[in-house]
Design a protein around this motif. Structure first.
Motif, PDB file in Angstrom:
ATOM      1  N   PHE A 112     -11.119  -1.933  10.255  1.00 47.59           N
ATOM      2  CA  PHE A 112      -9.786  -1.634  10.786  1.00 47.59           C
ATOM      3  C   PHE A 112      -9.759  -1.868  12.299  1.00 47.59           C
ATOM      4  CE2 PHE A 112      -6.305   1.923  10.814  1.00 47.59           C
ATOM      5  CZ  PHE A 112      -5.310   0.980  10.617  1.00 47.59           C
ATOM      6  N   TYR A 113     -10.869  -1.512  12.972  1.00 48.16           N
ATOM      7  CA  TYR A 113     -10.872  -1.614  14.441  1.00 48.16           C
ATOM      8  C   TYR A 113     -10.869  -3.061  14.945  1.00 48.16           C
ATOM      9  CZ  TYR A 113     -15.959  -2.228  13.943  1.00 48.16           C
ATOM     10  OH  TYR A 113     -17.200  -2.674  13.593  1.00 48.16           O
ATOM     11  N   LEU A 134      -7.755   7.756   9.578  1.00 51.36           N
ATOM     12  CA  LEU A 134      -7.418   6.418  10.082  1.00 51.36           C
ATOM     13  C   LEU A 134      -5.951   6.354  10.518  1.00 51.36           C
ATOM     14  CD1 LEU A 134      -9.262   4.302   7.376  1.00 51.36           C
ATOM     15  CD2 LEU A 134      -9.966   4.657   9.756  1.00 51.36           C
ATOM     16  N   SER A 190      -3.606   5.825   8.516  1.00 47.46           N
ATOM     17  CA  SER A 190      -2.910   5.034   7.517  1.00 47.46           C
ATOM     18  C   SER A 190      -3.730   5.019   6.245  1.00 47.46           C
ATOM     19  CB  SER A 190      -2.672   3.611   8.023  1.00 47.46           C
ATOM     20  OG  SER A 190      -1.812   2.918   7.126  1.00 47.46           O
ATOM     21  N   HIS A 241     -10.481   5.572  13.486  1.00 46.43           N
ATOM     22  CA  HIS A 241     -10.055   4.194  13.704  1.00 46.43           C
ATOM     23  C   HIS A 241     -11.059   3.386  14.528  1.00 46.43           C
ATOM     24  CE1 HIS A 241      -7.629   0.749  14.472  1.00 46.43           C
ATOM     25  NE2 HIS A 241      -6.494   1.299  14.109  1.00 46.43           N
ATOM     26  N   MET A 262     -16.459   4.418  11.041  1.00 47.35           N
ATOM     27  CA  MET A 262     -15.236   3.610  11.171  1.00 47.35           C
ATOM     28  C   MET A 262     -15.009   2.702   9.962  1.00 47.35           C
ATOM     29  SD  MET A 262     -15.917   2.520  15.127  1.00 47.35           S
ATOM     30  CE  MET A 262     -16.529   3.721  16.328  1.00 47.35           C
TER      31      MET A 262
END
Ligand code: HPA
Length: 279
Positions: A91-92, A143, A145, A195, A218
């Motif tokens: 995601f990051y 996160l 989301s 995140h 993460m």
């Protein structure tokens, strides 16, 4: 982030990748393993291996993180057909969570019933030393989301999937048995996904400890949510690579995370092998 997603286009993209991989020798796999930081070598232990670089799989996202090779290896281990994924999208990196979980969707469509997720994580639980292997008993999604946001694709799973037992008890027990048989020690705990890419502040770690987390990382949670959405059984194992921020006075470094992950990879691989043997 909030642009509408074309569900049926996404499904077709997943199907195209699944079709290519299913046509390869060794497919369909019984079990898939997503290899976290430093664990990529595990894929080298498979026999009769067929390696496909991610770049050759249609629509498959690339991962740019150092320490992730970016390839899918289909092969055998302990009599089981195994798909090992060296490298994952995070995601990051700026991918949306649909992209982050593309590989999981493909594995699900290929008929994979068991998904093993591994990662490197910071130790929030003060009893965890660097190098501890932690079986994930449950997770907390911070996160902000969820990969299931958007119109539901019924061909994947239900709109409101249950998350009472994300990490299968049977597999967690099997990890304990494998560890005992191989003279390894494992811890158990709750993994919280944040995140990133910055590491946490000491105040954030105190907060995460208060809400019940033992380890922070993460990754993993998006894949686990999608795997459960598709009805796969999930096992998660974290390698605790460092005491989380503020536990010690020193700052955190990615190099330290990688070094500990590499140091423990022999034990980690042995544990995974023991789990696969018992499937
Ligand atoms: N925090 C978040 N992610 C991590 C850490 C950490 O301390 N160590 C390894 N991945």
């Amino acid at each position: 982030m909030n642009r509408p997603v074309d569900e049926s286009r996404y499904f077709q993209d997943v199907e195209a990748a699944a079709r290519l991989l299913t046509s390869q020798p060794g497919a369909p796999p019984d079990v898939a393993i997503v290899l976290g930081s430093g664990l990529g070598d595990f894929a080298g232990g498979l026999t009769d291996a067929v390696t496909t670089p991610y770049a050759e799989i249609p629509n498959w996202p690339a991962s740019a993180v150092v320490g992730h090779a970016g390839k899918l290896v289909l092969g055998s281990l302990a009599g089981k057909r195994v798909a090992a994924l060296a490298g994952r999208a995070h995601f990051y990196e700026g991918h949306d969570l649909r992209t982050v979980t593309f590989a999981t969707r493909v594995l699900g469509l290929m008929g994979v019933k068991t998904l093993i997720l591994t990662n490197a994580a910071g130790g929030i639980n003060l009893s965890f030393k660097p190098g501890t292997l932690m079986v994930i008993d449950d997770h907390i999604n911070l996160l902000g989301s969820n990969p299931l946001v958007g119109a539901n694709e019924d061909r994947f799973g239900a709109r409101f999937p249950d998350m009472t037992n994300v990490y299968a008890k049977r597999l967690r027990e099997s990890a304990d048995e494998a560890a005992a048989a191989r003279g390894l020690r494992v811890a158990h705990g709750v993994y919280v996904a944040v995140h990133g890419p910055s590491y946490e502040t000491p105040a954030e770690i105190r907060f995460l400890r208060t809400i019940g987390a033992d380890a922070v990382g993460m990754s993993t949670v998006p894949e686990a949510l999608v795997a459960r959405h598709m009805g796969m059984e999930v096992l998660g194992i974290s390698c605790i690579t460092n005491p989380a921020a503020g536990v010690l006075p020193e700052p955190l470094h990615h190099e330290e995370v990688m070094e500990v992950a590499r140091r423990v990879k022999g034990e980690f691989s042995s544990l995974l092998e023991g789990v696969i043997e018992r499937l």
